[in-house]
Scaffold this motif. Structure first.
Motif, mmCIF file in Angstrom:
data_model
loop_
_atom_site.group_PDB
_atom_site.id
_atom_site.type_symbol
_atom_site.label_atom_id
_atom_site.label_comp_id
_atom_site.label_asym_id
_atom_site.label_seq_id
_atom_site.Cartn_x
_atom_site.Cartn_y
_atom_site.Cartn_z
ATOM 1 N N CYS A 85 -27.202 6.207 -19.297
ATOM 2 C CA CYS A 85 -26.830 6.324 -17.879
ATOM 3 C C CYS A 85 -26.258 7.702 -17.573
ATOM 4 C CB CYS A 85 -25.815 5.242 -17.513
ATOM 5 S SG CYS A 85 -26.488 3.566 -17.509
ATOM 6 N N MET A 86 -25.438 8.217 -18.472
ATOM 7 C CA MET A 86 -24.877 9.552 -18.278
ATOM 8 C C MET A 86 -25.980 10.605 -18.224
ATOM 9 S SD MET A 86 -21.538 9.275 -20.786
ATOM 10 C CE MET A 86 -20.937 10.917 -20.428
ATOM 11 N N SER A 87 -26.964 10.462 -19.094
ATOM 12 C CA SER A 87 -28.073 11.420 -19.106
ATOM 13 C C SER A 87 -28.913 11.311 -17.837
ATOM 14 C CB SER A 87 -28.949 11.179 -20.339
ATOM 15 O OG SER A 87 -28.218 11.391 -21.529
ATOM 16 N N LEU A 88 -29.180 10.082 -17.387
ATOM 17 C CA LEU A 88 -29.969 9.898 -16.174
ATOM 18 C C LEU A 88 -29.268 10.485 -14.955
ATOM 19 C CD1 LEU A 88 -31.317 6.269 -16.701
ATOM 20 C CD2 LEU A 88 -32.668 8.383 -16.644
ATOM 21 N N ASN A 89 -27.967 10.291 -14.857
ATOM 22 C CA ASN A 89 -27.220 10.859 -13.738
ATOM 23 C C ASN A 89 -27.347 12.377 -13.701
ATOM 24 O OD1 ASN A 89 -26.072 8.582 -12.403
ATOM 25 N ND2 ASN A 89 -24.624 8.340 -14.080
ATOM 26 N N ARG A 90 -27.326 12.996 -14.851
ATOM 27 C CA ARG A 90 -27.427 14.450 -14.906
ATOM 28 C C ARG A 90 -28.846 14.930 -14.617
ATOM 29 N NH1 ARG A 90 -23.138 12.682 -16.932
ATOM 30 N NH2 ARG A 90 -21.281 13.937 -17.366
ATOM 31 N N LEU A 91 -29.844 14.120 -14.939
ATOM 32 C CA LEU A 91 -31.209 14.476 -14.580
ATOM 33 C C LEU A 91 -31.421 14.426 -13.066
ATOM 34 C CD1 LEU A 91 -33.249 12.633 -17.368
ATOM 35 C CD2 LEU A 91 -33.038 15.114 -17.046
ATOM 36 N N LEU A 92 -30.581 13.663 -12.381
ATOM 37 C CA LEU A 92 -30.702 13.511 -10.930
ATOM 38 C C LEU A 92 -29.838 14.506 -10.164
ATOM 39 C CD1 LEU A 92 -30.761 9.608 -10.667
ATOM 40 C CD2 LEU A 92 -32.682 11.187 -10.436
ATOM 41 N N ILE A 93 -29.359 15.548 -10.841
ATOM 42 C CA ILE A 93 -28.549 16.567 -10.166
ATOM 43 C C ILE A 93 -29.272 17.168 -8.965
ATOM 44 C CG2 ILE A 93 -27.632 18.918 -10.450
ATOM 45 C CD1 ILE A 93 -26.594 18.070 -13.185
ATOM 46 N N PRO A 94 -30.578 17.470 -9.030
ATOM 47 C CA PRO A 94 -31.260 17.988 -7.839
ATOM 48 C C PRO A 94 -31.215 17.017 -6.661
ATOM 49 C CG PRO A 94 -32.569 18.437 -9.792
ATOM 50 C CD PRO A 94 -31.464 17.524 -10.225
ATOM 51 N N VAL A 95 -31.286 15.711 -6.927
ATOM 52 C CA VAL A 95 -31.194 14.712 -5.860
ATOM 53 C C VAL A 95 -29.801 14.746 -5.237
ATOM 54 C CG1 VAL A 95 -31.341 12.255 -5.309
ATOM 55 C CG2 VAL A 95 -32.927 13.262 -6.966
ATOM 56 N N LEU A 96 -28.790 14.847 -6.084
ATOM 57 C CA LEU A 96 -27.415 14.956 -5.596
ATOM 58 C C LEU A 96 -27.242 16.223 -4.762
ATOM 59 C CD1 LEU A 96 -24.461 13.965 -5.608
ATOM 60 C CD2 LEU A 96 -24.168 15.136 -7.799
ATOM 61 N N ALA A 97 -27.847 17.315 -5.201
ATOM 62 C CA ALA A 97 -27.763 18.567 -4.455
ATOM 63 C C ALA A 97 -28.420 18.435 -3.081
ATOM 64 C CB ALA A 97 -28.412 19.695 -5.246
ATOM 65 N N LEU A 98 -29.531 17.717 -3.013
ATOM 66 C CA LEU A 98 -30.196 17.500 -1.722
ATOM 67 C C LEU A 98 -29.325 16.663 -0.790
ATOM 68 C CD1 LEU A 98 -33.873 16.840 -2.883
ATOM 69 C CD2 LEU A 98 -33.030 18.816 -1.579
ATOM 70 N N ALA A 99 -28.630 15.672 -1.351
ATOM 71 C CA ALA A 99 -27.716 14.869 -0.541
ATOM 72 C C ALA A 99 -26.577 15.732 -0.005
ATOM 73 C CB ALA A 99 -27.167 13.714 -1.369
ATOM 74 N N LEU A 100 -26.074 16.624 -0.831
ATOM 75 C CA LEU A 100 -25.042 17.554 -0.385
ATOM 76 C C LEU A 100 -25.574 18.498 0.690
ATOM 77 C CD1 LEU A 100 -23.238 18.520 -3.719
ATOM 78 C CD2 LEU A 100 -22.134 17.659 -1.654
ATOM 79 N N LEU A 101 -26.798 18.941 0.508
ATOM 80 C CA LEU A 101 -27.408 19.843 1.482
ATOM 81 C C LEU A 101 -27.534 19.169 2.847
ATOM 82 C CD1 LEU A 101 -28.687 22.642 1.843
ATOM 83 C CD2 LEU A 101 -30.888 21.631 1.227
ATOM 84 N N ARG A 102 -27.832 17.890 2.843
ATOM 85 C CA ARG A 102 -27.920 17.143 4.100
ATOM 86 C C ARG A 102 -26.559 17.108 4.803
ATOM 87 N NH1 ARG A 102 -29.919 10.823 4.731
ATOM 88 N NH2 ARG A 102 -29.768 10.726 7.011
ATOM 89 N N VAL A 103 -25.500 16.888 4.026
ATOM 90 C CA VAL A 103 -24.150 16.892 4.610
ATOM 91 C C VAL A 103 -23.812 18.281 5.143
ATOM 92 C CG1 VAL A 103 -21.686 16.651 4.077
ATOM 93 C CG2 VAL A 103 -23.340 15.008 3.168
ATOM 94 N N ILE A 104 -24.181 19.314 4.400
ATOM 95 C CA ILE A 104 -23.898 20.686 4.822
ATOM 96 C C ILE A 104 -24.563 20.993 6.154
ATOM 97 C CG2 ILE A 104 -24.320 23.113 4.259
ATOM 98 C CD1 ILE A 104 -24.037 22.321 1.289
ATOM 99 N N ARG A 105 -25.826 20.615 6.285
ATOM 100 C CA ARG A 105 -26.551 20.911 7.525
ATOM 101 C C ARG A 105 -26.010 20.136 8.715
ATOM 102 N NH1 ARG A 105 -32.746 21.017 5.040
ATOM 103 N NH2 ARG A 105 -32.615 23.158 4.199
ATOM 104 N N LYS A 106 -25.488 18.936 8.454
ATOM 105 C CA LYS A 106 -24.964 18.120 9.549
ATOM 106 C C LYS A 106 -23.528 18.483 9.896
ATOM 107 C CE LYS A 106 -24.293 13.284 10.935
ATOM 108 N NZ LYS A 106 -24.469 11.854 10.529
ATOM 109 N N TRP A 107 -22.698 18.712 8.879
ATOM 110 C CA TRP A 107 -21.267 18.912 9.099
ATOM 111 C C TRP A 107 -20.889 20.389 9.226
ATOM 112 C CZ3 TRP A 107 -16.481 19.993 6.364
ATOM 113 C CH2 TRP A 107 -15.360 19.439 6.991
#
Length: 233
Positions: A85-107
């Motif tokens: 699970c720890m490894s999978l979460n780290r593989l999804l870092i680009p997905v997390l970054a996209l979620a952050l990018l969405r917040v950045i563009r909105k907020w």
């Protein structure tokens, strides 16, 4: 240096807090951020943290702040499942970054604040670069050895950490030893940010009544780690 704690001011920037744990009185980094941000203007702080820390956030002073709780892949059946699970979460870092990018563009934050812990700060670095928003990075622990047990990160921890440090607009270290370590190992100049504390009248004035400083009595078992803590006090 950041204020200790930060005080509300109309001139403070809009801050996007992107760390896996929320500001809460639950540990080292959690408490550090609680003390620094507890008086930050409510309309100038957006919290982006892990959904697994929902309860910690709900029990603290930030439960009503604008926030995003990002889900994590978790499992506690055995060590293999936990590591997977720890490894999978780290593989999804680009997905997390996209979620952050969405917040950045909105907020539209002025700056992003993160801590070199877990993997959120790597996603924050990516999102900050994509959006052109400056990133402030606080280093409170040696992240590289902390991630040696995550198999997918063993070979890449040090270069990834160096990459995040180099792309931060400003780096804070929580002690002189960490400041020296960042300079020696990564060539990064950082600013000291000691742990913030609540106002303590005994820090500047003698104890009322006898003119002497306050005295502390410790009772309990003294294990090696406890001995070190008492020594630091």
């Amino acid at each position: 240096m950041l204020n200790s704690p930060m005080t509300a001011s109309p001139t403070l920037p809009k801050l996007l807090y992107a760390v896996d744990f929320p500001p809460a009185n639950q540990g080292g980094g959690d408490t550090l951020m609680l003390r620094l941000l507890q008086d930050y203007p409510p309309d100038s702080l957006f919290i982006f943290c892990a959904a697994s820390r929902r309860q910690d956030l709900a029990e603290g002073p930030f439960h009503a702040r604008p926030k995003t709780l990002f889900p994590e892949i978790s499992g506690r059946q055995n060590r293999f499942v936990v590591h997977a699970c720890m490894s999978l979460n780290r593989l999804l870092i680009p997905v997390l970054a996209l979620a952050l990018l969405r917040v950045i563009r909105k907020w539209k934050p002025t700056v992003i604040l993160s801590i070199a812990h877990g993997y959120y700060f790597l996603a924050a670095t990516l999102a900050a670069r994509w959006a052109g928003v400056p990133l402030i990075l606080i280093v409170h622990d040696d992240w590289v050895p902390m991630n040696r047990h995550v198999r997918i990160f063993r070979r890449f921890a040090r270069p990834l950490f160096g990459w995040a440090l180099r792309h931060a607009a400003h780096v804070y270290a929580v002690c002189g030893a960490m400041q020296a370590h960042l300079k020696e190992e990564y060539g990064i100049d950082s600013e000291l940010q000691y742990a913030a504390t609540s106002p303590n009248p005994y820090a500047t004035a003698p104890h009322e009544g006898n003119g002497l400083p306050i005295r502390i009595v410790f009772t309990g078992s003294v294990y090696p780690s406890v001995s070190q803590s008492v020594g630091l006090v």
